[in-house]
Design a protein around this motif. Structure first.
Motif, PDB file in Angstrom:
ATOM      1  N   GLU A  23       0.875  -1.169   0.000  1.00 16.56           N
ATOM      2  CA  GLU A  23       0.000   0.000   0.000  1.00 16.56           C
ATOM      3  C   GLU A  23       0.915   1.222   0.000  1.00 16.56           C
ATOM      4  O   GLU A  23       1.797   1.340   0.861  1.00 16.56           O
ATOM      5  CB  GLU A  23      -0.898   0.010   1.234  1.00 16.56           C
ATOM      6  CG  GLU A  23      -1.877   1.166   1.262  1.00 16.56           C
ATOM      7  CD  GLU A  23      -2.736   1.184   2.520  1.00 16.56           C
ATOM      8  OE1 GLU A  23      -3.693   1.979   2.574  1.00 16.56           O
ATOM      9  OE2 GLU A  23      -2.441   0.410   3.461  1.00 16.56           O
ATOM     10  N   VAL A  24       0.743   2.103  -0.982  1.00 20.04           N
ATOM     11  CA  VAL A  24       1.628   3.263  -1.101  1.00 20.04           C
ATOM     12  C   VAL A  24       0.793   4.546  -1.161  1.00 20.04           C
ATOM     13  O   VAL A  24      -0.413   4.516  -1.416  1.00 20.04           O
ATOM     14  CB  VAL A  24       2.532   3.160  -2.356  1.00 20.04           C
ATOM     15  CG1 VAL A  24       3.384   1.910  -2.304  1.00 20.04           C
ATOM     16  CG2 VAL A  24       1.699   3.194  -3.633  1.00 20.04           C
ATOM     17  N   GLU A  25       1.471   5.643  -0.930  1.00 21.82           N
ATOM     18  CA  GLU A  25       0.819   6.961  -0.943  1.00 21.82           C
ATOM     19  C   GLU A  25       1.556   7.882  -1.894  1.00 21.82           C
ATOM     20  O   GLU A  25       2.795   7.954  -1.865  1.00 21.82           O
ATOM     21  CB  GLU A  25       0.809   7.540   0.464  1.00 21.82           C
ATOM     22  CG  GLU A  25       0.083   8.862   0.606  1.00 21.82           C
ATOM     23  CD  GLU A  25       0.086   9.343   2.045  1.00 21.82           C
ATOM     24  OE1 GLU A  25       0.941  10.199   2.375  1.00 21.82           O
ATOM     25  OE2 GLU A  25      -0.738   8.845   2.846  1.00 21.82           O
ATOM     26  N   THR A  32      -4.040   7.144  -2.071  1.00 21.31           N
ATOM     27  CA  THR A  32      -3.632   5.761  -1.820  1.00 21.31           C
ATOM     28  C   THR A  32      -3.627   4.955  -3.115  1.00 21.31           C
ATOM     29  O   THR A  32      -4.540   5.068  -3.936  1.00 21.31           O
ATOM     30  CB  THR A  32      -4.581   5.101  -0.806  1.00 21.31           C
ATOM     31  OG1 THR A  32      -4.445   5.755   0.461  1.00 21.31           O
ATOM     32  CG2 THR A  32      -4.268   3.613  -0.637  1.00 21.31           C
ATOM     33  N   PHE A  33      -2.584   4.126  -3.272  1.00 21.88           N
ATOM     34  CA  PHE A  33      -2.486   3.218  -4.414  1.00 21.88           C
ATOM     35  C   PHE A  33      -2.023   1.852  -3.924  1.00 21.88           C
ATOM     36  O   PHE A  33      -1.480   1.722  -2.820  1.00 21.88           O
ATOM     37  CB  PHE A  33      -1.494   3.742  -5.460  1.00 21.88           C
ATOM     38  CG  PHE A  33      -1.944   4.990  -6.164  1.00 21.88           C
ATOM     39  CD1 PHE A  33      -2.620   4.906  -7.366  1.00 21.88           C
ATOM     40  CD2 PHE A  33      -1.691   6.244  -5.622  1.00 21.88           C
ATOM     41  CE1 PHE A  33      -3.052   6.058  -8.021  1.00 21.88           C
ATOM     42  CE2 PHE A  33      -2.111   7.392  -6.260  1.00 21.88           C
ATOM     43  CZ  PHE A  33      -2.795   7.301  -7.467  1.00 21.88           C
ATOM     44  N   ILE A  72      -5.349   0.658 -13.679  1.00 18.96           N
ATOM     45  CA  ILE A  72      -3.889   0.705 -13.615  1.00 18.96           C
ATOM     46  C   ILE A  72      -3.441   2.124 -13.952  1.00 18.96           C
ATOM     47  O   ILE A  72      -3.725   2.631 -15.039  1.00 18.96           O
ATOM     48  CB  ILE A  72      -3.242  -0.302 -14.581  1.00 18.96           C
ATOM     49  CG1 ILE A  72      -3.529  -1.734 -14.115  1.00 18.96           C
ATOM     50  CG2 ILE A  72      -1.734  -0.076 -14.658  1.00 18.96           C
ATOM     51  CD1 ILE A  72      -2.903  -2.807 -14.997  1.00 18.96           C
ATOM     52  N   LYS A  73      -2.767   2.746 -13.005  1.00 18.68           N
ATOM     53  CA  LYS A  73      -2.262   4.103 -13.240  1.00 18.68           C
ATOM     54  C   LYS A  73      -0.940   4.082 -13.985  1.00 18.68           C
ATOM     55  O   LYS A  73      -0.662   4.939 -14.827  1.00 18.68           O
ATOM     56  CB  LYS A  73      -2.078   4.825 -11.891  1.00 18.68           C
ATOM     57  CG  LYS A  73      -1.479   6.230 -12.003  1.00 18.68           C
ATOM     58  CD  LYS A  73      -1.267   6.839 -10.624  1.00 18.68           C
ATOM     59  CE  LYS A  73      -0.523   8.172 -10.705  1.00 18.68           C
ATOM     60  NZ  LYS A  73      -1.312   9.237 -11.343  1.00 18.68           N
ATOM     61  N   LEU A  87      -1.890   0.312  -9.036  1.00 15.57           N
ATOM     62  CA  LEU A  87      -3.349   0.286  -9.142  1.00 15.57           C
ATOM     63  C   LEU A  87      -3.964   1.408  -8.304  1.00 15.57           C
ATOM     64  O   LEU A  87      -3.545   1.630  -7.161  1.00 15.57           O
ATOM     65  CB  LEU A  87      -3.909  -1.052  -8.660  1.00 15.57           C
ATOM     66  CG  LEU A  87      -3.295  -2.326  -9.240  1.00 15.57           C
ATOM     67  CD1 LEU A  87      -4.005  -3.538  -8.669  1.00 15.57           C
ATOM     68  CD2 LEU A  87      -3.376  -2.326 -10.754  1.00 15.57           C
ATOM     69  N   GLU A  88      -4.958   2.064  -8.871  1.00 12.22           N
ATOM     70  CA  GLU A  88      -5.665   3.082  -8.103  1.00 12.22           C
ATOM     71  C   GLU A  88      -6.384   2.424  -6.927  1.00 12.22           C
ATOM     72  O   GLU A  88      -6.927   1.333  -7.045  1.00 12.22           O
ATOM     73  CB  GLU A  88      -6.672   3.814  -8.982  1.00 12.22           C
ATOM     74  CG  GLU A  88      -6.011   4.715 -10.022  1.00 12.22           C
ATOM     75  CD  GLU A  88      -7.025   5.531 -10.803  1.00 12.22           C
ATOM     76  OE1 GLU A  88      -8.230   5.219 -10.735  1.00 12.22           O
ATOM     77  OE2 GLU A  88      -6.596   6.477 -11.487  1.00 12.22           O
ATOM     78  N   GLY A  89      -6.367   3.100  -5.796  1.00 10.99           N
ATOM     79  CA  GLY A  89      -6.997   2.539  -4.604  1.00 10.99           C
ATOM     80  C   GLY A  89      -7.591   3.619  -3.739  1.00 10.99           C
ATOM     81  O   GLY A  89      -7.728   4.766  -4.146  1.00 10.99           O
TER      82      GLY A  89
END
Length: 265
Positions: A23-25, A32-33, A72-73, A87-89
């Protein structure tokens, strides 16, 4: 690992096939992605990299606007052996942390799988780790079909997705034991069959609840009627009692009056 423009919040999981999920920012926006990193260092041929990239591009083209599947970004690489899809989240947690799925959330998950299959795509790894529950309760099925490449299972198909989906529902849902037993016995072979089974079960539950409600009101009506009849019976008994008392009093008063008249003569 340094991904330009993104900060790693936490590692969600990894498997034995070279996939690690984070999980990344986004540093600039705070959004969040989900980052899915693949380690190809033990996969010697460039062929698998090409396969993986092709899968990402197919997914990116097909899945562009569905609420329970992420877009998918970005598809990029950290170095020659480590490639990733972004991935967008949104804020939330994987199902394995969040808890069981309610009936509406199960519908969302099933709809996500149906959307993939309608577009000729196989997920290959429907698991609680890949199911994301937003803080608002929305279900998002992460994953872009990597299992076909990473696990060396090119023949993974819709039936394997369905078996995985049913296993998740049986282990991570609030459905009744009777519905879960029906899933086991009927063994639906397509997502549409699964949806129909769940709809029928839900309908029967609804009918059952309606019957329970009708029975409740019928019992209530009978009880109210019985109470009213009992009140009338008691009222009638009370009336008879007072009638008898008044008759006795009348007789006594008449006797007293007769005696009084007799005493005057």
């Amino acid at each position: 690992m340094d991904i330009g423009g993104f900060d790693i919040k936490r590692k969600l999981f990894s498997n034995d096939f070279g996939l690690s999920v984070f999980e990344v920012e986004e540093t600039e926006t705070g959004r969040t992605f989900i980052l899915r990193l693949v380690d190809f260092s033990n996969k010697s041929t460039d062929f698998k990299k090409a396969q993986w990239k092709q899968l990402q591009e197919e997914y990116r083209t097909v899945i562009s606007d569905f609420s329970h599947l992420p877009r998918i970004k970005q598809v990029a690489k950290v170095d020659e052996d480590h490639l990733y899809s972004l991935l967008e989240g949104e804020e939330g947690s994987p199902l394995i942390e969040k808890g069981p799925l309610g009936a509406d959330q199960i519908k969302q998950l099933v709809a996500a799988v149906r959307h993939l299959h309608d577009h000729k795509m196989i997920h290959g790894s429907i698991s609680p780790e890949n199911i994301w529950i937003s803080n608002q309760g929305r279900v998002i099925l992460n994953g872009t079909g990597e299992a076909k490449v990473l696990e060396g299972k090119p023949r993974l198909g819709a039936v394997s997705d369905l078996r995985q989906l049913i296993a998740v529902i049986q282990s991570f849902s609030t459905l009744s034991e009777s519905i879960l037993e029906r899933l086991h016995l009927e063994e639906p072979m397509t997502v549409e069959e699964l949806e129909q089974l769940l709809t029928r079960a839900e309908s029967k539950i609804g009918i059952s609840e309606d019957n329970k409600l009708a029975a409740f009101f019928e019992r209530k009506s009978k009880a109210q009627k019985a109470e009213a009849e009992e009140r009338e019976r008691r009222k009638a008994q009370q009336g008879k009692k007072w009638g008898a008392i008044m008759m006795i009093l009348g007789t006594v008063m008449l006797g007293v009056l007769i005696l009084a008249v007799y005493s005057l003569f």
